[in-house]
Structures are given as C-alpha cells and as structure tokens.
Design a protein around this motif. Structure first.
Motif, mmCIF file in Angstrom:
data_model
loop_
_atom_site.group_PDB
_atom_site.id
_atom_site.type_symbol
_atom_site.label_atom_id
_atom_site.label_comp_id
_atom_site.label_asym_id
_atom_site.label_seq_id
_atom_site.Cartn_x
_atom_site.Cartn_y
_atom_site.Cartn_z
ATOM 1 N N GLY B 33 0.834 -1.205 0.000
ATOM 2 C CA GLY B 33 0.000 0.000 0.000
ATOM 3 C C GLY B 33 0.867 1.253 0.000
ATOM 4 O O GLY B 33 0.491 2.292 -0.548
ATOM 5 N N GLN B 105 -9.575 6.803 2.172
ATOM 6 C CA GLN B 105 -8.529 6.726 1.149
ATOM 7 C C GLN B 105 -7.372 5.853 1.616
ATOM 8 O O GLN B 105 -6.814 5.068 0.843
ATOM 9 N N VAL B 106 -6.987 6.007 2.872
ATOM 10 C CA VAL B 106 -5.869 5.213 3.410
ATOM 11 C C VAL B 106 -6.278 3.739 3.481
ATOM 12 O O VAL B 106 -5.493 2.852 3.141
ATOM 13 N N ARG B 107 -7.532 3.475 3.868
ATOM 14 C CA ARG B 107 -8.001 2.089 3.935
ATOM 15 C C ARG B 107 -8.024 1.427 2.558
ATOM 16 O O ARG B 107 -7.900 0.213 2.451
ATOM 17 N N ASN B 108 -8.202 2.231 1.517
ATOM 18 C CA ASN B 108 -8.210 1.686 0.158
ATOM 19 C C ASN B 108 -6.840 1.178 -0.271
ATOM 20 O O ASN B 108 -6.739 0.337 -1.167
ATOM 21 N N ARG B 109 -5.776 1.715 0.288
ATOM 22 C CA ARG B 109 -4.422 1.337 -0.145
ATOM 23 C C ARG B 109 -3.676 0.515 0.889
ATOM 24 O O ARG B 109 -2.933 -0.398 0.545
#
Lengths: 160, 282
Positions: B33, B105-109
C-alpha cells in the motif's frame, strides 16, 4: 548528478485517455497529474497523506495521490476532478449539490472532497449523517466547518 | 516533498519478491500500500536502493474462511477486510477494527500485512491479531515458517522478521463456539492511531472459560494482556472482576511516554480501555 536517473515507462488511462510517460521511480502520482498532465484541479495541501486535497480515483477507489508513486500506477485507470465533468459538459450531481448548498468557501479542498463524496455514494447509496461524516474523514476543510458539505451530500441521498 | 532516488521493480510472484529481497536485504524495501513507506521516503527517513512492488502477487491476496481457520493474504487492504461478508460472519471484529483505521482513502491502499510488518507501536491490527491468536506465515528463499502474533512484535517498529523474509499470510484459528471479540481504542485526534487500543475476546459458560486480550499503543509493541486474562479465567465476568483485571494489567504494564501522552496517562488508558472492552463482552 553524475548519471541520469533511471526512468520507467508508465501507461495510465487518465480521464478516459491512454497516456504513456517515462518517469523516475521516486516521482509521485500527484506530480505526474499536475506537472506532466497539467491537471491542476488535483491539489497538494499537506503533502503528508492527511488532508485529502490530492484525492483522485485510481481504479475506482478514492486515493491520496501524494502517497502513491507514479510508477505504481502503471496500468491503472485514473479519474481526476477534470474527468468528473469534462469541459463543456454539465456538472456532476455531486458538484451541483456542492454548488447549490454552498459547500465550499475557498474551494481548495473541494476537488478532493468531491472525489471522496463520489466514493461514499457509490459504496453506500443511502448513507446516514454519521456515515457521511465517516466517509469524508480523509478530507480536511478549514473553511466550512463541514456543515454545508454534509448537507450537500445528504441532498443527494434524499433525491435517491 | 520528493524521496531520494531509488530503483523500482514490480514482482509478479512471491518467489520473485523473495529472490529480489535476498540479493540485498538491507538496501531493499517491499512496498504494497505504501501508506507508511512512501511518507517515510518523502521525509527521507529511509532511503532504500531498491523498492520491490509486491501488490500484484496473487498468492498474497484474498480472504479464505474455512471450517477450522481463516487465512488472510498479507496484501489484503483494510477496505477489503471492512467489506468482506464471509469474514464479518465469523469475526465481526475485523469490520469493527478496520472502520477505526485512518480514513477511507488510506483504507483503500493500506494493507494488513504492511501494518503488521511495520509494527508501529500504535497500530490497530497487532492488538487484534494477538487477541485472535493469529499465526503469521513468513516466507523466504529458505522456506516458510509460522510465528505466533504474540511473539511477532519485538520492539518499536521491530518484528520477528529476519532480513530477506516476507510476511505472506495471516492464519487465524476459527474461534471456539461462544467466543466473542471486540476492539476499541482511544484515537489520537490527529494521526488516528491508537493512543491505547484493546482487542478482547471471551467465552463465558457461567464463568469466563477463555479470555484473550491484545493491547496496542501502550508500550513499545503490542502485547497480550496475560495478567488480566489469567485473573479472569475461571471467574464470573462480573463488573468487580473486570475492574480488578483491568487494574492489575495496568499496574503490570510498562508504558511509553511521548509529547502527547505520558506513561501515567497511558497506564490509566490501559485500565479504562481493558475494562470497557471486557464490559462490552460481559
């Protein structure tokens, strides 16, 4: 520098158009978007993955483009605020809602906020007040106190 | 901010990643990530010669829920853990904890493997893994081995991973019938990390038959709250017993101190959060 820095080919689909670049490994995606593509609607706020002003969609997922290497985006499909409503077309419903509810003052956070709102509404077609606040937690606005941003997103839920 | 120069390779398989890592273990960093590593590179707190991008490695992805265990590929993102229905059916603590990590957004990566291998003393997953008695499958060119989550976290940003090793898969034994888990934390208002976070699991059959607790944020690394667990096993899960277990654990914990929270404050939070987590299960 003694020798030229090694470059890597990167092909991305940006707002529906395929483009290929040669980039240094250390180039950030947000710099590719702003400096090489000239798409300056994507902003750099904090540059530390906090504020969300640089949020774009990478393969449909809201992503902070200051925290992705351009080379890691090779093969990805990217949508920026410019791709949400291309020049000459009508505004996206999220943009219209922000406009109607005065969900911005200085506007700096708005492109990123809109990208996050779009993801929220895709993942969660009927979000409650708390879901909306939770869904835009990755975007900082220093003007509005978020009230009108939440109202704008709520108006889209009410419309169904 | 722009990182110092480095070279970049995309690994197509775990074998390829391990071979690349083996050539120069000290100068090579794996990136998935990148949501801890890239900020670190931008601040030039790290300057590897080579970045190996492992995001495309299919064998390190996905969630498998089977009869006896749950396997989670190290590359699974926080967002994927949050939405997974099969996982939610057996272990709702995953959705609960994922929802408390950073922002959408951070959880997506960001990935669970990255969070564990980075071993930030305030990260959320380490506490959850300890409470769930997870085993971490570690791969290298010399073969693979499994390390209990309890033994994986060694110190600040330091794990049982040896140079050249890759955290590949997380294995969680399917919880015994009646075992329920919860995770809660006091969130740092700016970073979103846990000032103190507690993951707790209990099975109650008249008395607390099984107790498993992981704590993060309090000390140099996540640890099992064995003092509280030992006190509770065999006793009724009453408010008084929970209070005493939390007090004993807090007294036994050597806490970190920093500009945001003193050791005394963290010790107090260990007590409060352990109590609240256990009360939620009582």
């Amino acid at each position: 520098m003694a020798e030229a820095e090694k470059r890597h080919p990167v092909t991305i689909e940006i707002n529906g158009t395929r483009r290929t670049f040669e980039v240094e490994s250390r180039k950030l995606l947000v710099h590719l978007i702003r400096d090489d593509l000239g798409l300056t609607g994507t902003h750099i706020g904090c540059d530390t993955s906090q504020c969300g002003a640089c949020t774009v969609e990478v393969d449909g997922l809201a992503t902070k483009s200051c925290t992705v290497l351009a080379v890691m985006a090779d093969g990805a499909s990217i949508t920026t605020i410019e791709g949400v409503s291309p020049a000459g077309s009508a505004l996206d419903p999220v943009q219209t809602a922000f406009h109607e509810h005065h969900a911005l003052q200085c506007g700096f956070c708005t492109p990123g906020m809109i990208m996050s709102a779009r993801q929220l509404l895709r993942a969660h077609p009927d979000p409650g007040h708390d879901d909306i606040r939770h869904g835009i937690a990755g975007n900082i606005c220093r003007c509005t106190g978020y009230q009108n941003i939440v109202r704008a997103i709520e108006s889209l839920v009410a419309k169904g | 901010m722009i990182p110092a120069a480095f070279d970049y390779v995309r690994a197509g398989s775990l074998a390829e990643a391990m071979n690349l890592l083996q050539r120069d273990p000290e100068g090579t960093k794996l990136v998935a990530g990148g949501h801890t590593l890239i900020p670190t590179l931008k601040l030039r707190l790290a300057s590897p010669a080579l970045l190996v991008d492992i995001r495309g490695i299919a064998e390190m992805k996905g969630i498998q829920v089977s009869e006896n265990s749950i396997s989670i590929g190290a590359l699974t993102t926080h967002a994927e853990l949050l939405v997974s229905e099969p996982l939610h059916q057996v272990l709702p603590i995953f959705r609960q904890a994922a929802n408390l990590i950073a922002d959408p957004q951070v959880r997506n990566r960001g990935t669970i493997g990255g969070s564990l291998a980075n071993a930030d003393p305030a990260a959320d997953w380490p506490a959850v893994m300890i409470a769930l008695k997870a085993e971490l499958e570690i791969a290298s060119v010399n073969g693979s081995r499994r390390v209990a989550a309890t033994d994986f976290f060694v110190d600040i940003f330091s794990t049982a991973l040896e140079p050249g090793e890759v955290l590949a898969t997380i294995h969680i034994p399917r919880p015994a019938t009646g075992m329920r888990f919860t995770y809660r934390k006091i969130r740092h208002p700016a970073s979103g990390y846990a000032v103190v976070g507690v993951a707790a699991g209990v099975a109650v059959t008249g008395v607390a038959a099984d107790v498993s607790i992981g704590v993060t944020g309090a000390a140099s690394h996540a640890f099992p709250a064995d003092v509280a667990a030992k006190f509770l096993v065999g006793k009724p899960l009453s408010r008084e017993n929970i209070e005493e277990a939390a007090r004993l654990q807090s007294a036994a914990t050597e806490c970190l101190s920093d500009r945001y929270a003193s050791a005394e404050y963290r010790a107090s939070l260990v007590r409060t959060e352990t109590r609240r987590a256990l009360l939620a299960l009582a």
